[in-house]
Design a protein around this motif. Structure first.
Motif, PDB file in Angstrom:
ATOM      1  N   LEU A 251       0.857  -1.188   0.000  1.00 55.43           N
ATOM      2  CA  LEU A 251       0.000   0.000   0.000  1.00 55.43           C
ATOM      3  C   LEU A 251       0.885   1.228   0.000  1.00 55.43           C
ATOM      4  CD1 LEU A 251      -2.453  -0.937   2.929  1.00 55.43           C
ATOM      5  CD2 LEU A 251      -2.856  -1.229   0.506  1.00 55.43           C
TER       6      LEU A 251
ATOM      7  N   ILE B 179       0.126   5.220   0.271  1.00 50.54           N
ATOM      8  CA  ILE B 179      -1.041   6.070   0.460  1.00 50.54           C
ATOM      9  C   ILE B 179      -0.662   7.501   0.787  1.00 50.54           C
ATOM     10  CG2 ILE B 179      -3.109   6.360   1.878  1.00 50.54           C
ATOM     11  CD1 ILE B 179      -2.910   3.247   2.209  1.00 50.54           C
TER      12      ILE B 179
ATOM     13  N   CYS C 277      -8.074   1.442   3.251  1.00 44.58           N
ATOM     14  CA  CYS C 277      -7.262   0.525   2.468  1.00 44.58           C
ATOM     15  C   CYS C 277      -6.888  -0.658   3.337  1.00 44.58           C
ATOM     16  CB  CYS C 277      -5.974   1.195   2.001  1.00 44.58           C
ATOM     17  SG  CYS C 277      -6.265   2.478   0.812  1.00 44.58           S
TER      18      CYS C 277
ATOM     19  N   HIS D  56      -5.123  -4.737   3.171  1.00 46.21           N
ATOM     20  CA  HIS D  56      -4.647  -5.862   2.382  1.00 46.21           C
ATOM     21  C   HIS D  56      -4.376  -7.035   3.293  1.00 46.21           C
ATOM     22  CE1 HIS D  56      -0.145  -4.545   2.605  1.00 46.21           C
ATOM     23  NE2 HIS D  56      -0.643  -4.811   3.760  1.00 46.21           N
TER      24      HIS D  56
ATOM     25  N   ALA E  16      -2.699 -11.229   3.242  1.00 43.67           N
ATOM     26  CA  ALA E  16      -2.086 -12.308   2.484  1.00 43.67           C
ATOM     27  C   ALA E  16      -1.972 -13.502   3.400  1.00 43.67           C
ATOM     28  CB  ALA E  16      -0.700 -11.897   1.992  1.00 43.67           C
TER      29      ALA E  16
ATOM     30  N   LEU F 117      -3.591   8.053   9.627  1.00 41.87           N
ATOM     31  CA  LEU F 117      -3.219   9.274   8.917  1.00 41.87           C
ATOM     32  C   LEU F 117      -3.881  10.469   9.588  1.00 41.87           C
ATOM     33  CD1 LEU F 117      -3.910   7.688   5.484  1.00 41.87           C
ATOM     34  CD2 LEU F 117      -1.704   8.635   6.064  1.00 41.87           C
TER      35      LEU F 117
ATOM     36  N   ALA G 208       1.196   7.060   4.100  1.00 40.74           N
ATOM     37  CA  ALA G 208       1.434   5.832   4.857  1.00 40.74           C
ATOM     38  C   ALA G 208       1.562   4.701   3.859  1.00 40.74           C
ATOM     39  CB  ALA G 208       0.271   5.559   5.795  1.00 40.74           C
ATOM     40  N   HIS G 209       2.614   3.936   3.972  1.00 37.69           N
ATOM     41  CA  HIS G 209       2.893   2.921   2.957  1.00 37.69           C
ATOM     42  C   HIS G 209       3.231   1.597   3.625  1.00 37.69           C
ATOM     43  CE1 HIS G 209       3.142   6.669   0.940  1.00 37.69           C
ATOM     44  NE2 HIS G 209       4.227   7.000   1.613  1.00 37.69           N
ATOM     45  N   THR G 210       2.917   0.524   2.947  1.00 29.57           N
ATOM     46  CA  THR G 210       3.204  -0.797   3.496  1.00 29.57           C
ATOM     47  C   THR G 210       3.853  -1.634   2.407  1.00 29.57           C
ATOM     48  OG1 THR G 210       0.985  -0.511   4.382  1.00 29.57           O
ATOM     49  CG2 THR G 210       2.134  -2.485   5.007  1.00 29.57           C
ATOM     50  N   PHE G 211       5.007  -2.160   2.681  1.00 26.95           N
ATOM     51  CA  PHE G 211       5.708  -2.997   1.691  1.00 26.95           C
ATOM     52  C   PHE G 211       6.093  -4.334   2.317  1.00 26.95           C
ATOM     53  CE2 PHE G 211       6.903   1.447   0.788  1.00 26.95           C
ATOM     54  CZ  PHE G 211       6.390   1.588  -0.492  1.00 26.95           C
ATOM     55  N   PRO G 212       5.151  -5.222   2.505  1.00 30.58           N
ATOM     56  CA  PRO G 212       5.531  -6.500   3.094  1.00 30.58           C
ATOM     57  C   PRO G 212       6.038  -7.479   2.031  1.00 30.58           C
ATOM     58  CG  PRO G 212       3.158  -6.369   2.895  1.00 30.58           C
ATOM     59  CD  PRO G 212       3.714  -5.133   2.254  1.00 30.58           C
TER      60      PRO G 212
ATOM     61  N   HIS H 217      -0.976 -12.013   7.108  1.00 32.76           N
ATOM     62  CA  HIS H 217      -0.571 -10.609   7.107  1.00 32.76           C
ATOM     63  C   HIS H 217      -1.821  -9.764   6.964  1.00 32.76           C
ATOM     64  CE1 HIS H 217       1.916  -7.081   6.127  1.00 32.76           C
ATOM     65  NE2 HIS H 217       0.830  -6.745   5.486  1.00 32.76           N
ATOM     66  N   GLU H 218      -1.928  -8.767   7.779  1.00 35.26           N
ATOM     67  CA  GLU H 218      -3.075  -7.873   7.680  1.00 35.26           C
ATOM     68  C   GLU H 218      -2.583  -6.457   7.742  1.00 35.26           C
ATOM     69  OE1 GLU H 218      -6.243 -10.278  10.449  1.00 35.26           O
ATOM     70  OE2 GLU H 218      -5.691  -8.228  10.934  1.00 35.26           O
ATOM     71  N   ALA H 219      -3.190  -5.600   7.000  1.00 34.38           N
ATOM     72  CA  ALA H 219      -2.836  -4.197   7.128  1.00 34.38           C
ATOM     73  C   ALA H 219      -4.082  -3.362   6.944  1.00 34.38           C
ATOM     74  CB  ALA H 219      -1.800  -3.812   6.082  1.00 34.38           C
ATOM     75  N   THR H 220      -4.167  -2.315   7.685  1.00 32.51           N
ATOM     76  CA  THR H 220      -5.261  -1.382   7.483  1.00 32.51           C
ATOM     77  C   THR H 220      -4.705   0.027   7.509  1.00 32.51           C
ATOM     78  OG1 THR H 220      -5.696  -1.130   9.827  1.00 32.51           O
ATOM     79  CG2 THR H 220      -6.942  -2.830   8.689  1.00 32.51           C
ATOM     80  N   THR H 221      -5.368   0.893   6.828  1.00 31.98           N
ATOM     81  CA  THR H 221      -4.999   2.304   6.866  1.00 31.98           C
ATOM     82  C   THR H 221      -6.270   3.085   7.141  1.00 31.98           C
ATOM     83  OG1 THR H 221      -3.310   1.909   5.237  1.00 31.98           O
ATOM     84  CG2 THR H 221      -3.983   4.178   5.546  1.00 31.98           C
TER      85      THR H 221
ATOM     86  N   LYS I  57      -7.986   6.972   9.057  1.00 35.42           N
ATOM     87  CA  LYS I  57      -7.669   8.246   9.669  1.00 35.42           C
ATOM     88  C   LYS I  57      -8.492   8.383  10.940  1.00 35.42           C
ATOM     89  CE  LYS I  57     -10.959  11.500   7.819  1.00 35.42           C
ATOM     90  NZ  LYS I  57     -11.008  12.910   7.473  1.00 35.42           N
TER      91      LYS I  57
END
Lengths: 438, 481
Positions: free
Chosen positions: A362, A364, A371, A373, A375, B395, B402-406, B419-423, B425
């Motif tokens: 992501l 952003i 947002c 994701h 896996a 945010l 905000a960035h996610t690079f798994p 793996h879970e990610a949320t963004t 505000k």
């Protein structure tokens, strides 16, 4: 039948270019620019972040033989009757080794305002448009395609029109020599408030290590609703490289399904640009691999306008020594508020030697967004099997049921009934036939 | 809530309260990097020949490397020749024998920072090693620790007194060839902490290092090595501050943790280097390599609260080599104004039944850019490996990112990776709800942020948790209009 057999595509192939020029002199600047870009970049290596897990060295080592001329294989209707979607009621464009085959194609009555044809039919004005959507992409295979594409489908739907029947694009390779490469270029323009279903299938009729390199550019207009199903079932020695570059209009709905079952190595680059508000974009994919197969889905979904939704669902079933690669990047540009983006990649490993690599990313730059994701990688859930066994099913049946469900989840999202049913049966049959379910 | 607001007001009076400079005579090496500089540092520390050789090997390797560009951060290239690689408070005579002889100015500095250096701070129950620019200036509670057989001293001292241990473990977790900044550190590291916990010992108190950059134009290159013998346990804390300056300063540290069979290491960091001003002038470049190795049944837990630095580039990692070993990573990273953070972890599962947990909370405010970058790798032999990752981003404001690079790589079918990610505000409705109940908007934001980070704060030792909470409040001050 003349062919090129150089190992280095970067050296200007005078003979090939002379031939290609006959198809359209106006395309030469695009071709030359593509060749120049490829000369600079060469084939990607594992050191390129975008190709970290997908080694294209076997392609680079093949002799470079773009099929500038048709290979002259005589194919009859009977050979194509049994292929997947062969019986589907659709307009069919058949391309053999990157060349349109009029005898095998059937184009019925589409309403006026709908054009279904192929590139070399001499459509005016297209030269200036080709490449306009793929231009920013530094993928070396797009550059190669720019330089050597021979033909491909053109679908244009005027504002407010709909496709009376689905359009089926059937791409077949018949090449018998390693390295023979079909470079295919598709162009799709759906005007405002149009509707339609496009099916794209890729098959091989030979066992050679052929290369299929297809680039599709699509511009989907305001309020259009288009479903695109891509089915790739090439031989397990074939190499399949594809890229899709889409630009979507306001309130457009675009659904793309990728079913990747074949090829030794397949790579799908999906580049979606959501630059108008209200777009809904769904990317949905299934890969089922065994042996030495590798399937790579690499997508960038760029949200450049507010109020857009994008959803990505990719499931992979990996057997033997196969490898599933997933790279998904959701990029939310500043100002793209109220974005709702979802991304999931689930991988089921059926063997000790299978590998899954996944990079759900992501990026952003706007604050009022949703947002997520997710896996997962794992083997079949023991608890789920236990649950089914407790209800009286034996282990093989339970496993089969779970596997069907896992694959079915993706296939079920296809909206076109006949296509969904055919694929469902095919996928389940394939699971039964080749994967160790017991 | 009232009390909290008071504390905030207090903090706000000076945005970055650790921004002062201590006026102390110091001895610095002329800026510039070459073999002479490496030899100078080594000679200054009276190091044995093998260590000098190791440094030189690292330096020669470094010359061949190029500065990495893959992190999601932007900064002008660092000129490594403009940095002084050694700066130390000038010693009088032979140097202090005990803390009583340490220059009072230095002690005052730590007093101002709130670090209990004096033995009278026994009440605090924390043993501290204080590093000022390139030198460790004193370690407390040494005697008490020695009774238990625990060695806690600066790494320069360890090189003199326990060379066999240093030689055995230095560079085993982060080899000198590891990466650009780790290699640079291997060549020019000046000081840092050394901890050795003998077999079966539970370290009787929390160990802590306090890092302070004071001199201008210097880089701080500390190296920390912690060895936990079989069945031992240690909890280690680390804090950092620096003065406010207009130019950027480089901090490139290496931390190596070795947890032998059944040992447990808990490593907590509160990083509050000077973050630069609102326009992004000045601030510390924090490029750190931290890694631990777990043998059978061992456990390493990283907890970090990253609020400072102009740029943070840091991936505390665990190599789960032994069967049944456990790796944990809990992180809160906050970027405000022009700060950039690219941080995360690597969990490398090699042994059977290894488990790892990753909880990362990123908060972006102002024009801050916050990236989580992580790797979960399951090797072919790591049967029944289990990983759970959660990365949440919050945010605040519409100009931050905000960035996610798994990266997830599995080679064993029995692996179970999630793996879970949320963004999200801070919702206007949430703030409205708090306002309705009489909370000021800023208090409401602080409350929501603290709730968001709770999972991580709960992993910190008590005093640190309090400090971390306050730090977040201050760093966020003014981010809500």
């Amino acid at each position: 039948m003349s062919q090129l057999a150089t190992t280095n595509p970067a050296v200007e192939p005078v003979e090939a270019f002379t031939k290609l020029e006959q198809n359209g002199a106006a395309l030469m600047p695009l071709r030359k620019a593509g060749l120049a870009r490829f000369s600079d970049s060469g084939y990607p290596t594992l050191r390129d972040e975008d190709w970290r897990f997908t080694n294209v060295k076997p392609i680079a080592e093949l002799p470079f033989r773009p099929t500038i001329d048709p290979l002259g294989q005589a194919l009859g209707q009977e050979q194509l009757g049994n292929v997947t979607f062969g019986q589907l009621s659709a307009d069919r464009l058949v391309f053999i080794d990157g060349h349109f085959n009029a005898a095998l194609s059937q184009i019925g009555d589409q309403s006026s305002g709908v054009t279904v044809t192929h590139l070399t039919s001499g459509l005016a004005g297209l030269e200036r448009e080709l490449g306009s959507l793929s231009i920013g992409d530094d993928n070396p295979f797009v550059a190669l395609n720019d330089a050597f594409f021979t033909d491909g489908a053109v679908i244009q739907i005027a504002d407010g029109q709909r496709l009376a029947k689905p359009v089926h694009l059937l791409f077949v390779t018949t090449a018998s020599e390693d390295g023979e490469a079909a470079h295919i270029r598709n162009w799709i323009v759906a005007g405002a408030n149009t509707q339609g279903t496009i099916i794209e299938s890729h098959l091989s009729l030979g066992q050679a290590a052929t290369v299929t390199n297809v680039v599709t550019e699509s511009r989907i207009g305001d309020g259009a609703n288009i479903e695109h199903i891509k089915f790739q079932d090439q031989s397990n020695r074939a190499f399949h490289l594809a890229s899709l570059h889409s630009e979507l209009g306001r309130d457009a709905q675009y659904t793309f399904h990728s079913i990747a079952l074949g090829a030794r190595l397949s790579r799908n680059n999906l580049r979606m640009r959501l630059a108008q508000p209200g777009i809904e974009c769904i990317l949905n994919g299934l890969y089922m691999l065994r042996g030495q197969q590798l399937a790579d889905h690499h997508m960038v979904v760029e949200h450049a306008a507010p109020h857009c939704d994008s959803h990505e669902y990719f499931n992979g079933i990996l057997d033997d020594q196969s490898r599933g690669v997933f790279h998904g990047r959701i990029l939310v540009q500043p100002g793209a508020q109220k974005t709702d983006a979802k991304q999931t990649n689930k991988n089921l490993l059926l063997s000790d030697d299978a590998t899954a690599n996944t990079k759900p990313q992501l990026e952003i730059y706007a604050d009022d967004v949703k947002c997520t994701h997710g896996a997962t990688i794992g083997e079949m859930d023991d608890d789920a099997i236990f649950y089914l066994r407790a209800r009286g099913l034996d282990t093989p049946t339970a496993r089969r049921m779970l596997l069907h469900g896992f694959a079915g989840e993706i296939v079920e999202r296809i909206r076109h009934d006949a296509v969904r049913e055919e694929l469902n049966a095919l996928v389940l049959g394939r699971l039964e036939a080749v994967h160790k379910l017991d | 809530m009232r009390a909290d607001t008071d504390t905030i007001d207090e903090f706000v009076a000076s945005d970055y309260k650790y921004g002062f400079v201590t006026d102390i005579e110091s001895e610095s090496l002329e800026p510039g990097l070459g073999e002479e500089a490496v030899r100078f540092i080594s000679a200054k520390k009276k190091e044995p020949e093998w260590l000098l050789e190791w440094r030189l090997k690292a330096f020669r390797h470094w010359e061949k490397l190029e500065c990495p560009t893959w992190p999601h951060v932007k900064y002008p290239p660092v000129n490594f020749q403009d940095i002084s690689y050694y700066s130390a408070p000038k010693k009088k005579g032979d140097g202090p024998k005990s803390l009583d002889e340490v220059d009072p100015k230095l002690l005052e500095t730590y007093e101002k920072l709130g670090v209990p250096l004096h033995e009278r701070a026994r009440l605090a129950g924390v043993a501290v090693d204080a590093v000022f620019d390139s030198e460790s200036i004193g370690t407390t509670f040494k005697a008490d620790l020695a009774k238990e057989g625990v060695i806690f001293c600066s790494i320069s001292e360890a090189v003199q007194e326990h060379p066999e241990l240093v030689k055995k473990y230095l560079g085993t977790v982060v080899p000198y060839t590891d990466n650009f900044y780790a290699t640079l550190n291997s060549a020019v590291f000046s000081d840092g902490s050394f901890v050795y916990i003998p077999k079966g010992t539970r370290c009787p108190m929390e160990l802590s290092t306090y890092f302070r950059i004071n001199a201008a134009n210097t880089g701080q290159f500390e190296r920390t090595l912690i060895i936990a013998e079989e069945g031992s346990h240690v909890s280690y804390l680390e804090g950092c501050t620096a003065p406010m300056r207009d130019e950027n300063q480089l901090h490139a540290a290496v931390v190596e943790l070795v947890a032998l069979d059944n040992a447990e290491i808990k490593y907590s960091t509160v990083q509050n280097w000077y973050p630069g001003d609102e326009e992004g002038r000045g601030g510390i470049y924090n490029f750190v390599t931290k890694r631990g190795i777990c043998k059978t049944n061992a456990k390493i837990s990283w907890t970090q609260v990253e609020t400072g630095s102009a740029i943070t580039w840091k991936y505390p990692s665990v190599i789960l080599k032994g069967d049944n070993s456990i790796g944990e990573f809990y992180s809160v990273a906050l970027t405000n104004n022009m700060q950039q953070a690219d941080t995360g972890t690597k969990m490398v599962h090699l042994g059977k039944n290894t488990r790892s947990t990753i909880v990362s909370k990123g908060i972006s405010a102002g024009r801050g850019q916050n990236s989580y970058r992580g790797l979960v790798q399951v090797g072919k032999k790591a049967t029944n490996a289990r990983n759970f990752s959660q990365c949440d981003s919050l945010l605040i404001g519409d100009q931050c990112g905000a960035h996610t690079f798994p990266y997830i790589e599995a080679k064993n079918p029995s692996a179970n990776i999630e793996h879970e990610a949320t963004t999200s505000k801070i919702g206007e409705d949430q703030i409205f709800y708090c306002n309705q109940r009489g909370l000021e908007t800023q208090d409401a934001v602080n409350m929501i942020v603290n709730g968001f980070c709770k999972e991580v704060f709960r992993e910190l030792p008590m005093e640190f948790a309090m400090e971390a909470q306050k730090l977040l409040d201050v760093s966020l001050e003014g981010s809500v209009g």
